[in-house]
Enzyme design. Sequence first.
Site, PDB file in Angstrom:
ATOM      1  N   ASP A  14       0.795  -1.229   0.000  1.00 14.65           N
ATOM      2  CA  ASP A  14       0.000   0.000   0.000  1.00 14.65           C
ATOM      3  C   ASP A  14       0.834   1.289   0.000  1.00 14.65           C
ATOM      4  O   ASP A  14       1.501   1.605   0.987  1.00 14.65           O
ATOM      5  CB  ASP A  14      -0.909   0.020   1.225  1.00 14.65           C
ATOM      6  CG  ASP A  14      -1.872  -1.144   1.277  1.00 14.65           C
ATOM      7  OD1 ASP A  14      -3.072  -0.901   1.270  1.00 14.65           O
ATOM      8  OD2 ASP A  14      -1.401  -2.301   1.351  1.00 14.65           O
ATOM      9  N   GLU A  24      -4.232   2.283  -3.413  1.00 11.62           N
ATOM     10  CA  GLU A  24      -5.539   2.791  -2.985  1.00 11.62           C
ATOM     11  C   GLU A  24      -5.437   3.934  -1.977  1.00 11.62           C
ATOM     12  O   GLU A  24      -6.420   4.638  -1.742  1.00 11.62           O
ATOM     13  CB  GLU A  24      -6.379   1.654  -2.404  1.00 11.62           C
ATOM     14  CG  GLU A  24      -5.908   1.126  -1.086  1.00 11.62           C
ATOM     15  CD  GLU A  24      -7.097   0.744  -0.189  1.00 11.62           C
ATOM     16  OE1 GLU A  24      -8.231   0.792  -0.669  1.00 11.62           O
ATOM     17  OE2 GLU A  24      -6.858   0.431   0.981  1.00 11.62           O
ATOM     18  N   ASN A  25      -4.256   4.139  -1.383  1.00  7.74           N
ATOM     19  CA  ASN A  25      -4.052   5.214  -0.411  1.00  7.74           C
ATOM     20  C   ASN A  25      -3.038   6.245  -0.895  1.00  7.74           C
ATOM     21  O   ASN A  25      -2.477   6.995  -0.097  1.00  7.74           O
ATOM     22  CB  ASN A  25      -3.550   4.639   0.922  1.00  7.74           C
ATOM     23  CG  ASN A  25      -4.525   3.674   1.546  1.00  7.74           C
ATOM     24  OD1 ASN A  25      -5.645   4.021   1.875  1.00  7.74           O
ATOM     25  ND2 ASN A  25      -4.089   2.431   1.701  1.00  7.74           N
ATOM     26  N   HIS A  57     -10.709   1.735  -0.652  1.00  2.00           N
ATOM     27  CA  HIS A  57     -10.759   3.189  -0.876  1.00  2.00           C
ATOM     28  C   HIS A  57     -10.762   3.548  -2.365  1.00  2.00           C
ATOM     29  O   HIS A  57     -10.519   4.693  -2.727  1.00  2.00           O
ATOM     30  CB  HIS A  57      -9.575   3.874  -0.194  1.00  2.00           C
ATOM     31  CG  HIS A  57      -9.578   3.728   1.305  1.00  2.00           C
ATOM     32  ND1 HIS A  57     -10.681   4.007   2.074  1.00  2.00           N
ATOM     33  CD2 HIS A  57      -8.599   3.321   2.160  1.00  2.00           C
ATOM     34  CE1 HIS A  57     -10.388   3.787   3.351  1.00  2.00           C
ATOM     35  NE2 HIS A  57      -9.143   3.360   3.428  1.00  2.00           N
ATOM     36  N   HIS A  63      -6.758  -8.057  -0.811  1.00  5.29           N
ATOM     37  CA  HIS A  63      -6.841  -6.883   0.050  1.00  5.29           C
ATOM     38  C   HIS A  63      -7.783  -7.212   1.196  1.00  5.29           C
ATOM     39  O   HIS A  63      -9.010  -7.144   1.060  1.00  5.29           O
ATOM     40  CB  HIS A  63      -7.353  -5.693  -0.773  1.00  5.29           C
ATOM     41  CG  HIS A  63      -7.093  -4.367  -0.145  1.00  5.29           C
ATOM     42  ND1 HIS A  63      -5.840  -3.785  -0.142  1.00  5.29           N
ATOM     43  CD2 HIS A  63      -7.913  -3.499   0.487  1.00  5.29           C
ATOM     44  CE1 HIS A  63      -5.906  -2.614   0.457  1.00  5.29           C
ATOM     45  NE2 HIS A  63      -7.161  -2.424   0.861  1.00  5.29           N
ATOM     46  N   HIS A  71      -3.421  -4.211   2.690  1.00  2.12           N
ATOM     47  CA  HIS A  71      -4.464  -3.546   3.483  1.00  2.12           C
ATOM     48  C   HIS A  71      -4.054  -3.236   4.911  1.00  2.12           C
ATOM     49  O   HIS A  71      -4.374  -2.153   5.411  1.00  2.12           O
ATOM     50  CB  HIS A  71      -5.777  -4.339   3.502  1.00  2.12           C
ATOM     51  CG  HIS A  71      -6.852  -3.682   4.323  1.00  2.12           C
ATOM     52  ND1 HIS A  71      -7.431  -2.484   3.952  1.00  2.12           N
ATOM     53  CD2 HIS A  71      -7.453  -4.040   5.501  1.00  2.12           C
ATOM     54  CE1 HIS A  71      -8.348  -2.142   4.849  1.00  2.12           C
ATOM     55  NE2 HIS A  71      -8.375  -3.068   5.797  1.00  2.12           N
ATOM     56  N   HIS A  90      -1.104  -2.678   6.197  1.00  6.76           N
ATOM     57  CA  HIS A  90       0.040  -1.754   6.227  1.00  6.76           C
ATOM     58  C   HIS A  90       1.165  -2.250   7.135  1.00  6.76           C
ATOM     59  O   HIS A  90       2.099  -1.490   7.415  1.00  6.76           O
ATOM     60  CB  HIS A  90      -0.377  -0.345   6.667  1.00  6.76           C
ATOM     61  CG  HIS A  90      -1.282   0.348   5.703  1.00  6.76           C
ATOM     62  ND1 HIS A  90      -1.401   1.728   5.662  1.00  6.76           N
ATOM     63  CD2 HIS A  90      -2.102  -0.117   4.740  1.00  6.76           C
ATOM     64  CE1 HIS A  90      -2.275   2.072   4.721  1.00  6.76           C
ATOM     65  NE2 HIS A  90      -2.710   0.949   4.149  1.00  6.76           N
TER      66      HIS A  90
END
Length: 270
Positions: free
Chosen positions: A8, A39-40, A68, A151, A176, A178
């Site tokens: 991520d 996604e982040n 997200h 994820h 997901h 992290h």
Amino acid sequence: MRILHIGDIVGKVGRDIVRDVVPGLREKYNLSLVVANAENACGGSGLTPAAHRELIDARVDCITMGDHIYRRKELNKTLESQPNIVKPANYPASAPGKDFAIVQSKEGLRVAVISVMGRVFMRPVDCPWTAIDRVLSQIPSDIKVRCVDFHAEATSDKQLMGRHLDGRVSYCLGTHTHVATADEQIFPRGTAFMCDVGMTGPHESIIGRRIDRVLETTVTFRPTLFDVAKDDVRLNGAIVDVDPQTGKATAIERLQVRENEVKDLKLQRP
């Protein structure tokens, strides 16, 4: 062939380290393909079309997303039009984006990239097991190298998906949470697995966000803005070696690049 899957990417600092080191990593490790979860990547939540282009220009070949994915509606057109980004395949068919991508490795080999989202401790989504079976049935049989980003939150969910896919995909790597796990392995039928490949972003943080802001809200219930942190930026991921003839994994290793290593990798940029 050798594939790097980047965990991520969080915020601009995460995008910056990807931009700075991926070209050098491709040379150092003779990478055939680079996949990244983004996604982040913008403000800690979502992705913009400009940031998508930035990562592709940084020599990321394919982008996976997660819960997200639709935080920034301007990405919808990119999800529909670009061949190098995928949505979670167990999202509704009407949701913007593609269930899988076919991208080309450095050697010219076609590779399938799939994203699926877990359900334990996550928002309600369609069955991931049914979705991955459906997608795999749609991928041409001559495409042997198949990469799955699962994820998900729960390690049990991730282990189950890895076992479900053993022998049918080249790797099933988790994103997901992290937080990188130390369980990288190759299952008996040749699928590389790791519960979570970790976060690419600021590690002096609470999974990417400023410690003081998250702590204040947690302790006092007073709302704050969970801004992306800035310090101790690292790139985390996993490198998987795959036999291109069979699609089976032959090796997997964790990868972490710290800030003090960026300069040396930038010197190797082509």
